[in-house]
Scaffold this motif. Structure first.
Motif, mmCIF file in Angstrom:
data_model
loop_
_atom_site.group_PDB
_atom_site.id
_atom_site.type_symbol
_atom_site.label_atom_id
_atom_site.label_comp_id
_atom_site.label_asym_id
_atom_site.label_seq_id
_atom_site.Cartn_x
_atom_site.Cartn_y
_atom_site.Cartn_z
ATOM 1 N N ALA A 68 -11.204 -25.754 -32.901
ATOM 2 C CA ALA A 68 -11.794 -24.444 -33.168
ATOM 3 C C ALA A 68 -12.272 -24.419 -34.613
ATOM 4 O O ALA A 68 -11.709 -25.089 -35.483
ATOM 5 C CB ALA A 68 -10.756 -23.346 -32.942
ATOM 6 N N GLU A 123 -12.987 -22.081 -37.943
ATOM 7 C CA GLU A 123 -12.753 -20.817 -38.632
ATOM 8 C C GLU A 123 -13.853 -20.645 -39.665
ATOM 9 O O GLU A 123 -14.033 -21.509 -40.528
ATOM 10 C CB GLU A 123 -11.397 -20.813 -39.340
ATOM 11 C CG GLU A 123 -10.214 -20.794 -38.421
ATOM 12 C CD GLU A 123 -8.900 -20.741 -39.194
ATOM 13 O OE1 GLU A 123 -7.863 -20.595 -38.525
ATOM 14 O OE2 GLU A 123 -8.894 -20.846 -40.438
ATOM 15 N N TYR A 124 -14.578 -19.552 -39.563
ATOM 16 C CA TYR A 124 -15.644 -19.248 -40.515
ATOM 17 C C TYR A 124 -15.058 -18.399 -41.634
ATOM 18 O O TYR A 124 -14.433 -17.376 -41.376
ATOM 19 C CB TYR A 124 -16.781 -18.505 -39.816
ATOM 20 C CG TYR A 124 -17.457 -19.338 -38.752
ATOM 21 C CD1 TYR A 124 -18.551 -20.128 -39.066
ATOM 22 C CD2 TYR A 124 -16.996 -19.340 -37.444
ATOM 23 C CE1 TYR A 124 -19.178 -20.902 -38.106
ATOM 24 C CE2 TYR A 124 -17.615 -20.119 -36.469
ATOM 25 C CZ TYR A 124 -18.698 -20.896 -36.806
ATOM 26 O OH TYR A 124 -19.304 -21.667 -35.852
ATOM 27 N N CYS A 130 -16.979 -7.521 -40.092
ATOM 28 C CA CYS A 130 -17.027 -7.800 -38.649
ATOM 29 C C CYS A 130 -15.890 -8.713 -38.205
ATOM 30 O O CYS A 130 -15.885 -9.197 -37.072
ATOM 31 C CB CYS A 130 -18.360 -8.450 -38.284
ATOM 32 S SG CYS A 130 -19.777 -7.373 -38.460
ATOM 33 N N GLY A 131 -14.937 -8.954 -39.087
ATOM 34 C CA GLY A 131 -13.831 -9.847 -38.749
ATOM 35 C C GLY A 131 -13.043 -9.354 -37.550
ATOM 36 O O GLY A 131 -12.949 -8.158 -37.281
ATOM 37 N N THR A 132 -12.496 -10.302 -36.822
ATOM 38 C CA THR A 132 -11.711 -10.011 -35.624
ATOM 39 C C THR A 132 -10.241 -9.896 -35.986
ATOM 40 O O THR A 132 -9.645 -10.882 -36.454
ATOM 41 C CB THR A 132 -11.908 -11.138 -34.582
ATOM 42 O OG1 THR A 132 -13.303 -11.306 -34.363
ATOM 43 C CG2 THR A 132 -11.208 -10.815 -33.285
ATOM 44 N N GLN A 186 -7.770 -12.522 -34.945
ATOM 45 C CA GLN A 186 -7.993 -13.867 -35.478
ATOM 46 C C GLN A 186 -7.916 -13.847 -37.008
ATOM 47 O O GLN A 186 -8.709 -14.492 -37.694
ATOM 48 C CB GLN A 186 -9.340 -14.408 -35.015
ATOM 49 C CG GLN A 186 -9.409 -14.579 -33.515
ATOM 50 C CD GLN A 186 -10.777 -15.064 -33.057
ATOM 51 O OE1 GLN A 186 -11.731 -15.141 -33.810
ATOM 52 N NE2 GLN A 186 -10.861 -15.383 -31.776
ATOM 53 N N PRO A 192 -14.522 -13.599 -39.394
ATOM 54 C CA PRO A 192 -15.729 -13.361 -38.606
ATOM 55 C C PRO A 192 -15.920 -14.516 -37.622
ATOM 56 O O PRO A 192 -15.611 -15.662 -37.935
ATOM 57 C CB PRO A 192 -16.847 -13.323 -39.649
ATOM 58 C CG PRO A 192 -16.315 -14.070 -40.816
ATOM 59 C CD PRO A 192 -14.823 -13.932 -40.781
ATOM 60 N N GLY A 193 -16.418 -14.209 -36.459
ATOM 61 C CA GLY A 193 -16.603 -15.230 -35.434
ATOM 62 C C GLY A 193 -17.958 -15.918 -35.524
ATOM 63 O O GLY A 193 -18.815 -15.574 -36.344
ATOM 64 N N ARG A 194 -18.134 -16.873 -34.633
ATOM 65 C CA ARG A 194 -19.366 -17.666 -34.608
ATOM 66 C C ARG A 194 -20.592 -16.798 -34.367
ATOM 67 O O ARG A 194 -21.619 -16.974 -35.020
ATOM 68 C CB ARG A 194 -19.244 -18.742 -33.533
ATOM 69 C CG ARG A 194 -20.476 -19.595 -33.394
ATOM 70 C CD ARG A 194 -20.306 -20.663 -32.341
ATOM 71 N NE ARG A 194 -21.545 -21.397 -32.172
ATOM 72 C CZ ARG A 194 -21.625 -22.543 -31.555
ATOM 73 N NH1 ARG A 194 -20.538 -23.107 -31.050
ATOM 74 N NH2 ARG A 194 -22.787 -23.150 -31.431
ATOM 75 N N TRP A 195 -20.510 -15.856 -33.428
ATOM 76 C CA TRP A 195 -21.673 -15.025 -33.117
ATOM 77 C C TRP A 195 -22.107 -14.233 -34.348
ATOM 78 O O TRP A 195 -23.298 -14.148 -34.645
ATOM 79 C CB TRP A 195 -21.368 -14.079 -31.944
ATOM 80 C CG TRP A 195 -22.533 -13.212 -31.601
ATOM 81 C CD1 TRP A 195 -23.637 -13.571 -30.872
ATOM 82 C CD2 TRP A 195 -22.730 -11.849 -31.984
ATOM 83 N NE1 TRP A 195 -24.515 -12.512 -30.790
ATOM 84 C CE2 TRP A 195 -23.981 -11.436 -31.465
ATOM 85 C CE3 TRP A 195 -21.989 -10.932 -32.718
ATOM 86 C CZ2 TRP A 195 -24.482 -10.153 -31.647
ATOM 87 C CZ3 TRP A 195 -22.494 -9.667 -32.902
ATOM 88 C CH2 TRP A 195 -23.726 -9.287 -32.365
ATOM 89 N N CYS A 199 -21.583 -14.996 -37.541
ATOM 90 C CA CYS A 199 -22.139 -15.911 -38.544
ATOM 91 C C CYS A 199 -23.518 -16.423 -38.124
ATOM 92 O O CYS A 199 -24.424 -16.524 -38.958
ATOM 93 C CB CYS A 199 -21.167 -17.055 -38.799
ATOM 94 S SG CYS A 199 -19.656 -16.487 -39.636
#
Length: 191
Positions: free
Chosen positions: A8, A10-11, A73-75, A78, A82-85, A87
């Motif tokens: 996975a 992590e951004y 927008c961080g989840t 997690q 921020p998720g892939r979408w 970023c």
């Protein structure tokens, strides 16, 4: 680079200018011949990799609104990352259509599209960006993208094949070549 591997990503968006300032380093866009070369190279790499790119109307530009939006927008489940979408959406905002990354109307539309859970201008979001940037400096980052794997840092797009080999368990990453590559005296500048 990661296709077929079970890892996975992590951004962790950071303020690149803060790294440069702390390290006493100019960004490539601040050195005129390097700026022109970098723009050409980025566009060529995009074409070669099948990622259509258009230079933003202004570059360099102030990235703070976009970086704060990413962290807003961080989840929560997690670690607030921020998720892939998110970023990728931010990446396209800057690099897909040649527009001004900080145009107020474009930023407003982007914010509406991303629907951040937090206010990008909140003290908490600003603190998270500072915290992540400070952590990057403490870890030894000097540029982006940097990929961290088991305490190793691999920098840049051209490190993607190296990243894959590391994730596949290539023994070279546990060799003396990796461990002792920096065992040479640093250049001492006069003054």
């Amino acid at each position: 680079a990661l296709q077929g591997l079970s890892y996975a990503v992590e951004y962790r968006p950071i303020l690149l200018g803060a790294l440069f300032k702390q390290l006493g380093h100019l960004g490539p866009a601040e050195i005129e011949p390097k700026r022109v070369w970098t723009y050409r190279h980025v566009l060529w790499l995009g074409r070669e990799l099948g990622v259509p790119l258009k230079m933003p109307a202004q570059h360099p530009f102030n990235p703070l609104p976009l970086l704060r939006l990413a962290w807003a927008c961080g989840t929560p489940g997690q670690g607030g990352l921020p998720g892939r979408w998110v970023c990728e959406t931010l990446f396209r905002h800057v690099w897909a259509d040649g527009g001004d990354a900080n145009d107020p109307a474009r930023l407003s539309a982007l914010r509406e599209q991303l629907a951040p859970a937090a206010d990008p201008e909140s003290d908490a979001v600003k603190a998270r960006l500072r915290q992540e940037t400070d952590a990057a400096l403490a870890a030894g980052l000097f540029g982006v993208p940097t990929f961290g794997v088991d305490g190793r840092l691999l920098w840049g797009l051209d490190a993607l094949p190296m990243l894959r080999r590391c994730l596949e368990g290539d023994a070279w990453f546990d060799s003396d070549d990796w461990r002792h590559a920096a065992d040479r005296p640093a250049l001492k500048r006069p003054g």
